[in-house]
Design an enzyme around this catalytic site. Structure first.
Site, PDB file in Angstrom:
ATOM      1  N   GLN A  23      81.331  -9.323  -1.798  1.00  0.00           N
ATOM      2  CA  GLN A  23      80.711  -8.190  -2.370  1.00  0.00           C
ATOM      3  C   GLN A  23      80.034  -6.959  -1.341  1.00  0.00           C
ATOM      4  O   GLN A  23      80.434  -5.893  -1.614  1.00  0.00           O
ATOM      5  CB  GLN A  23      79.470  -8.539  -3.409  1.00  0.00           C
ATOM      6  CG  GLN A  23      80.402  -9.172  -4.583  1.00  0.00           C
ATOM      7  CD  GLN A  23      80.939  -8.260  -5.411  1.00  0.00           C
ATOM      8  OE1 GLN A  23      80.896  -7.067  -5.552  1.00  0.00           O
ATOM      9  NE2 GLN A  23      82.164  -8.645  -5.574  1.00  0.00           N
ATOM     10  N   HIS A  65      95.445  -0.046 -17.373  1.00  0.00           N
ATOM     11  CA  HIS A  65      95.763   0.091 -15.978  1.00  0.00           C
ATOM     12  C   HIS A  65      96.169  -1.247 -15.205  1.00  0.00           C
ATOM     13  O   HIS A  65      96.554  -1.411 -13.978  1.00  0.00           O
ATOM     14  CB  HIS A  65      94.604   0.927 -15.243  1.00  0.00           C
ATOM     15  CG  HIS A  65      93.480  -0.070 -15.042  1.00  0.00           C
ATOM     16  ND1 HIS A  65      92.539  -0.636 -16.001  1.00  0.00           N
ATOM     17  CD2 HIS A  65      92.948  -0.655 -13.728  1.00  0.00           C
ATOM     18  CE1 HIS A  65      91.823  -1.541 -15.479  1.00  0.00           C
ATOM     19  NE2 HIS A  65      92.055  -1.501 -14.203  1.00  0.00           N
ATOM     20  N   ASP A  85      87.726   1.830 -12.175  1.00  0.00           N
ATOM     21  CA  ASP A  85      88.218   0.683 -11.744  1.00  0.00           C
ATOM     22  C   ASP A  85      87.305  -0.312 -10.808  1.00  0.00           C
ATOM     23  O   ASP A  85      87.306  -1.462 -10.879  1.00  0.00           O
ATOM     24  CB  ASP A  85      89.541   0.868 -11.218  1.00  0.00           C
ATOM     25  CG  ASP A  85      90.440  -0.483 -11.110  1.00  0.00           C
ATOM     26  OD1 ASP A  85      90.117  -1.365 -12.048  1.00  0.00           O
ATOM     27  OD2 ASP A  85      91.138  -0.579 -10.139  1.00  0.00           O
ATOM     28  N   HIS A 108      91.042 -10.292 -14.052  1.00  0.00           N
ATOM     29  CA  HIS A 108      91.987  -9.152 -14.404  1.00  0.00           C
ATOM     30  C   HIS A 108      92.371  -9.521 -15.722  1.00  0.00           C
ATOM     31  O   HIS A 108      93.728  -9.707 -16.179  1.00  0.00           O
ATOM     32  CB  HIS A 108      93.048  -9.142 -13.554  1.00  0.00           C
ATOM     33  CG  HIS A 108      92.842  -8.301 -12.462  1.00  0.00           C
ATOM     34  ND1 HIS A 108      92.642  -8.865 -11.105  1.00  0.00           N
ATOM     35  CD2 HIS A 108      92.313  -7.034 -12.036  1.00  0.00           C
ATOM     36  CE1 HIS A 108      92.412  -8.066 -10.076  1.00  0.00           C
ATOM     37  NE2 HIS A 108      92.317  -6.869 -10.774  1.00  0.00           N
ATOM     38  N   ASN A 109      91.549  -9.443 -16.913  1.00  0.00           N
ATOM     39  CA  ASN A 109      91.789  -9.664 -18.308  1.00  0.00           C
ATOM     40  C   ASN A 109      91.403  -8.520 -19.189  1.00  0.00           C
ATOM     41  O   ASN A 109      91.187  -7.480 -18.596  1.00  0.00           O
ATOM     42  CB  ASN A 109      91.093 -10.932 -18.809  1.00  0.00           C
ATOM     43  CG  ASN A 109      89.765 -10.957 -18.198  1.00  0.00           C
ATOM     44  OD1 ASN A 109      88.993  -9.823 -18.699  1.00  0.00           O
ATOM     45  ND2 ASN A 109      89.046 -12.053 -17.851  1.00  0.00           N
ATOM     46  N   ALA A 110      91.568  -8.624 -20.471  1.00  0.00           N
ATOM     47  CA  ALA A 110      91.403  -7.536 -21.181  1.00  0.00           C
ATOM     48  C   ALA A 110      90.007  -7.081 -21.236  1.00  0.00           C
ATOM     49  O   ALA A 110      89.539  -5.849 -21.527  1.00  0.00           O
ATOM     50  CB  ALA A 110      91.801  -7.696 -22.632  1.00  0.00           C
ATOM     51  N   VAL A 111      89.048  -7.937 -20.892  1.00  0.00           N
ATOM     52  CA  VAL A 111      87.587  -7.536 -20.695  1.00  0.00           C
ATOM     53  C   VAL A 111      87.322  -6.487 -19.574  1.00  0.00           C
ATOM     54  O   VAL A 111      86.636  -5.701 -19.684  1.00  0.00           O
ATOM     55  CB  VAL A 111      86.551  -8.830 -20.577  1.00  0.00           C
ATOM     56  CG1 VAL A 111      85.114  -8.393 -20.891  1.00  0.00           C
ATOM     57  CG2 VAL A 111      86.986  -9.731 -21.792  1.00  0.00           C
TER      58      VAL A 111
HETATM   59 ZN   LIG Z   1      91.460  -2.807 -12.584  1.00  0.00          ZN
END
Ligand SMILES: [Zn+2]
Ligand SMILES: *[C@@H]1O[C@H](CO)[C@@H](O)[C@H](O)[C@H]1NC(C)=O
Ligand SMILES: *[C@@H]1O[C@H](CO)[C@@H](O)[C@H](O)[C@H]1NC(C)=O
Length: 497
Positions: free
Chosen positions: A417, A256, A366, A216-219
């Site tokens: 997954q 988000h 997302d 959960h980072n900017a990438v």
């Molecule tokens: Zn997300």
């Protein structure tokens, strides 16, 4: 210094010239805000969250709540707090002191990153860049920027490699991409956005993602923004969405997961995080992402030239989009989507229907990782699992119950997954393909099938890189219905038949 520099070099793939430019931009933005911050007044009903955001309240479990109350009850801003960077930190080290002895944590240990520290940090980086011995910087710059530009020419491609793009832009994928898309749509002119404010806003958004989060980072935010752009271009949406919808869609995608702490909601609840209390255990993270985005909008005054009513309306809609990404509410949205599709009554001339479609598009964006080509998809899978396991390790270390999917002993990347694809991604994307029956939708479902087969194949051939889980007297629970990639597994309702 040395380690810091290594870190920068590793992460940033090192076109130092770009680092220099960006450091300057960041310094400029920080400088401007060190002048402005603290002078902002709020008229929102939810001042609490904004205060927390403005003060950069960083939290230490257990003790944090009383501290937060104290912070919030301050009417003004203490001078030395001015310019403090709003940044949600979960300081895991202090969990330890909580479980061992309930000594109050001295105030000093509240970790804050002041903007002047950031200035120092940036200027150090600047310094090392300029004294770096072998630096044909200008050549590197042109080369990297040229390649990044080339990639932007194909920004609507489903194969877009956001990891490569992030390296080519020196870790600035979110800033570069968001700015490019807003510009390409002509939204900057249309909404008469102030370029300086806009750049401040986007740079701060990118900075408020935690680069130390594996997932959960900017990438991730940039990736979701790119996917959102692909969906906005789909014929059904392209011909009915207004400029306002598009602006909101892109901004919601970019913000988000803003200030995501790298742990999930159950973790925040069981550690008595102030955000859990603030948002009453409900969509805790999503509420925080939204409030953080609103905080930055107001700090930069990006919409301050619009009529107040429009600005508030934008904030509300932004919230409604971001809150829709709460994976624990997926079935609610999915049922509504199915109902509309069954009755064929979606009318995209209707603003509230368009808004609903934007929500669904953002939800798809997302969790679209499993619908990307294998090479990209696999990287995301590894990153999200790393983040889960990191949480699990913290939980183990502090004798907390280990959250679902977070135990590296009883889960593998592939198993996580396969469950996630089967119970969360497939149902969503098959409805999306009903709604938007296009080549892109077929491509996404195609990758989804292939990626699932690849994980199954890896599992069957036993060639997974993870160590085999140790034999466990209590067998791990079967893959739960509705496995969550955005980690909120405990609240997920069972899948529909
Ligand atoms: Zn997300
Ligand atoms: C949130 O959940 C925790 C743990 O289950 C509980 O103690 C607390 O009272 C809840 N808070 C609210 C506002 O519901
Ligand atoms: C738009 O859709 C909503 C929800 O379905 C409905 O309540 C509303 O009346 C519609 N508005 C128009 C103008 O048709």
């Amino acid at each position: 210094m040395h380690t810091q520099r290594n870190y920068d070099l590793q992460r940033r793939g090192d076109p130092m010239g770009i680092a220099l430019i960006w450091s300057l931009v960041v310094m400029l933005v920080r400088w401007m805000f060190s002048k402005r911050r603290g002078a902002i007044s709020y008229d929102s009903s939810d001042q609490t969250a904004l205060y927390i955001r403005m003060l950069g309240a960083c939290v230490i479990f257990k003790q944090l709540f009383s501290r937060d109350v104290r912070v919030r009850s301050q009417v003004g801003f203490e001078p030395e707090r001015r310019g403090s960077h709003p940044y949600l930190c979960v300081d895991f080290r202090t969990l330890h002191s909580r479980s061992e002895n309930a000594r109050p944590v001295p105030g000093r240990r509240v970790h804050r990153l002041f903007s002047f520290q950031r200035h120092l940090h940036s200027s150090r980086r600047l310094h090392s860049a300029t004294t770096w011995p072998y630096n044909p910087l200008h050549i590197l710059d042109e080369d990297y920027l040229g390649q990044a530009k080339c990639m932007l020419a194909k920004v609507g491609s489903w194969n877009f490699d956001i990891f490569l793009f992030d390296r080519l832009t020196n870790g600035n994928s979110l800033v570069t991409l968001t700015f490019h898309l807003l510009n390409q749509y002509g939204l900057i002119e249309l909404f008469q956005l102030d370029m300086v404010k806009l750049r401040q806003f986007i740079v701060m958004v990118q900075e408020d993602y935690h680069s130390q989060n594996p997932y959960h980072n900017a990438v991730h935010a940039a990736d979701v923004t790119q996917a959102m752009y692909c969906y906005l271009k789909e014929p059904k949406l392209a011909k009915s969405l207004t400029s306002c919808d598009i602006l909101l869609g892109l901004l919601a995608a970019a913000t988000h997961d803003l200030d995501h702490p790298g742990v999930n909601q159950p973790f925040l609840i069981k550690t008595n995080h102030y955000l859990a209390a603030l948002y009453r255990n409900t969509s805790v993270l999503e509420n925080h992402h939204w409030r953080s985005a609103v905080g930055l909008l107001r700090e930069t005054g990006l919409f301050s030239h619009l009529p107040a009513e429009d600005g508030l309306n934008m904030e509300r809609q932004l919230g409604s989009l971001i809150l829709a990404t709460d994976i624990s509410r997926q079935n609610e949205y999915l049922s509504k989507f199915r109902r509309h599709l069954d009755q064929d009554d979606l009318c995209l001339g209707n603003a509230s229907h368009r808004h609903f479609i934007l929500q669904m598009a953002l939800k798809c964006a997302d969790i679209c990782n499993p619908c990307r080509p294998w090479e990209l998809s696999k990287q995301w899978s590894e990153k999200v699992t790393e983040e889960f396991f990191q949480q699990g390790n913290i939980e183990k270390r502090h004798k907390l119950e280990v959250s679902l999917l977070c135990d590296s002993q009883s889960n593998t990347v592939g198993d996580i997954q396969i469950g996630f694809m089967t119970y969360v991604v497939e149902p969503l994307f098959s409805e999306w393909a009903r709604f938007s029956d296009t080549r892109l939708s077929q491509t996404m479902l195609g990758h989804l099938g292939l990626n699932k087969a690849s994980w199954s194949g890896l599992r069957a051939s036993g060639s997974l890189e993870e160590p085999e889980p140790e034999p466990d007297p209590d067998p791990p629970p079967p893959p739960a219905p509705g496995l969550a990639q955005e980690p909120q597994p405990q609240k997920i309702p069972p899948p529909e038949p």
